[in-house]
Write an enzyme that holds these catalytic residues in place. Structure first.
Site, short mmCIF file in Angstrom:
data_model
loop_
_atom_site.label_atom_id
_atom_site.label_comp_id
_atom_site.label_asym_id
_atom_site.label_seq_id
_atom_site.Cartn_x
_atom_site.Cartn_y
_atom_site.Cartn_z
N TYR A 237 9.70 -41.48 15.87
CA TYR A 237 9.29 -40.10 15.64
C TYR A 237 10.21 -39.49 14.59
CZ TYR A 237 8.25 -35.16 16.46
OH TYR A 237 7.89 -33.84 16.31
N ASP B 232 16.93 -42.19 10.19
CA ASP B 232 16.69 -40.91 10.85
C ASP B 232 17.66 -40.83 12.02
OD1 ASP B 232 15.91 -38.78 12.34
OD2 ASP B 232 13.76 -39.23 12.29
N LYS C 231 19.42 -31.75 15.59
CA LYS C 231 19.91 -31.69 16.97
C LYS C 231 21.40 -31.43 17.09
CE LYS C 231 15.71 -33.63 18.63
NZ LYS C 231 14.81 -34.69 18.28
#
Ligand code: PLP
Length: 420
Positions: free
Chosen positions: A144, A232, A260
């Site tokens: 994702y 990522d 995050k």
């Protein structure tokens, strides 16, 4: 307290917010039931509007690595807020955060701040295309990378429930240059590929470790084809260890994406690379990117305060916490005769109700869709432990989770496993 209930708030929310939520997985669609509406959170705990306390392993899906409302982070945010919330001009805070990030990541010389992980990967793809003059990108099924059009295809996390295309509303043109390959197999790439983007530890299809040689194989394949390798690290960055996945696996990508943890719970993303690659970005180069709130002073202050807490000793503690939880969960499932595996990569934990560890999206889906997680999730919630309301997510123990919370969690697992 007041007389707000989760039920009543969810009804009101559904009247004015699609599905009652601002991010799909929060709606409890895949586990059923009514989501708890959070009133406040502190350290390892979240409290809902009814006053129920949960030991929280969601931790905002990663940002809460110190636990909720850490005094260093809230003090930094409060202090910054008194000096204004956004200026549209450069600040010292964004320089400090960029310096800290570049100091920690070997080979990353420059970084650009954006406002989400989605924005980071989306812009990094544009940068890779601009830097190489090539169009195609390769991603792995079940990874994702946020919800930008070209990266939603075969996405993990909440998209996993949407089918391969990822989403309606994405044109065929938007995904025409996206190649999807199975995780943990080094794909063949040619000189039409601008970049290969990968989650160095897949954490959005449950937790799946890269097989030995996979990341190094990607590095070699990219070098051979003249493509850029993009990690990522929105989850792994500054969570796995001091220098993230690149340090952990000793494989250096060309472009890093973050989110995050680096925002301390405020909306932040970032992408970075060598000076040479980053020089393609406006205002230095022809690849455009901008943001009204990019480098927001509250977010920069929160991120810097959080990173300053993340010392090597902190990572040792977090890893030890995750290891204790892992061992306790494995024993509890075994004693109850429940078939489960609890993968762990450093401080990152996953949970699969199957006897073999998945290595890619297909094998992950077979386990995640077997219906056991949903029952386990609700059992744990009834015991006062909040896990992510979806089988595809990881567990996020924080530095605020002490032995008391870990023991209580293992006790809850024992209880719930017996009744599965
Ligand atoms: C969460 C996540 C994103 C997207 O970040 P947002 O801030 O939600 O847009 C991208 N990549 C990975 C690996 C993620 O886990």
């Amino acid at each position: 307290m007041n007389d707000l209930t989760n039920e009543a708030l969810f009804a009101r929310a559904q009247a004015v917010i699609p599905g009652g939520v601002n991010s799909p997985v929060r709606a409890f669609g895949s586990v059923g039931g009514t989501p708890y509406f959070v009133a406040r959170a502190e350290g390892p705990y979240v409290y809902d509007v009814e006053g129920t306390r949960y030991i929280d392993y969601v931790q905002s899906y990663g940002p809460g690595i110190l636990g909720h409302a850490h005094p260093a982070v809230t003090a930094a945010v409060n202090d910054a807020a008194t000096r204004g919330t956004s200026y549209g001009a450069p600040t010292e805070a964004e320089v400090l955060l960029a310096e800290e990030m570049c100091a920690r990541i070997q080979g990353m010389e420059m970084v650009r701040m954006v406002s989400s992980g989605t924005e980071a990967t989306m812009t990094a793809i544009r940068l890779a295309r601009g830097a190489t003059g090539r169009d195609r990108i390769l991603k792995f099924a079940g990874n994702y990378h946020g919800h930008s059009d070209s990266l939603l295809v075969a996405g993990g996390s909440g998209v996993a429930q949407q089918g391969l295309k990822g989403s309606e509303g994405v044109t065929a043109g938007a995904v025409a240059d996206t190649i999807v390959a199975p995780y943990n197999v080094v794909p063949e790439i040619d000189d039409t590929v601008a970049a290969v983007i990968v989650e160095p530890v897949a954490a959005n299809m449950g937790l799946i470790e890269p097989q030995p040689g996979f990341l190094a194989g990607l590095r070699d394949a990219c070098d051979a084809a003249g493509a850029l390798l993009m990690f990522d690290e929105v989850i792994t960055g500054f969570r796995l260890c001091h220098g993230g996945a690149a340090e952990w696996f000793e494989v250096q990508p060309d472009i890093w994406c973050f989110g995050k943890v680096i925002g301390g719970g405020l909306p932040v993303g970032a992408f970075g690379a060598s000076r040479e690659i980053m020089s393609n970005l406006a205002p230095l180069g022809p690849v455009y990117q901008a943001g009204t709130l990019s480098g927001n002073p509250l977010a920069m202050a929160a991120g810097l305060a959080q990173l300053q807490q993340l010392t090597p000793a902190a990572y040792d503690q977090l890893t030890a916490t995750a290891a204790t939880l892992q061992a306790g969960m494995i024993a509890a499932f075994a004693d109850a005769g429940v078939v489960a595996s609890v993968p762990r990569v450093g401080p990152l934990l996953g949970l699969f109700f199957g006897d073999t560890l998945p290595t890619d999206f297909d094998s992950a889906k077979a386990v995640c869709e077997n219906g056991v997680y949903e029952r386990f999730f609700h059992g744990m919630l009834d015991q006062g432990v909040a896990l992510a309301p979806g089988a595809y997510e990881a567990l996020f123990p924080s530095l605020a989770h002490g032995s008391e919370q870990i023991e209580a969690t293992i006790e809850a697992v024992r209880h719930v496993a017996k009744n599965l």
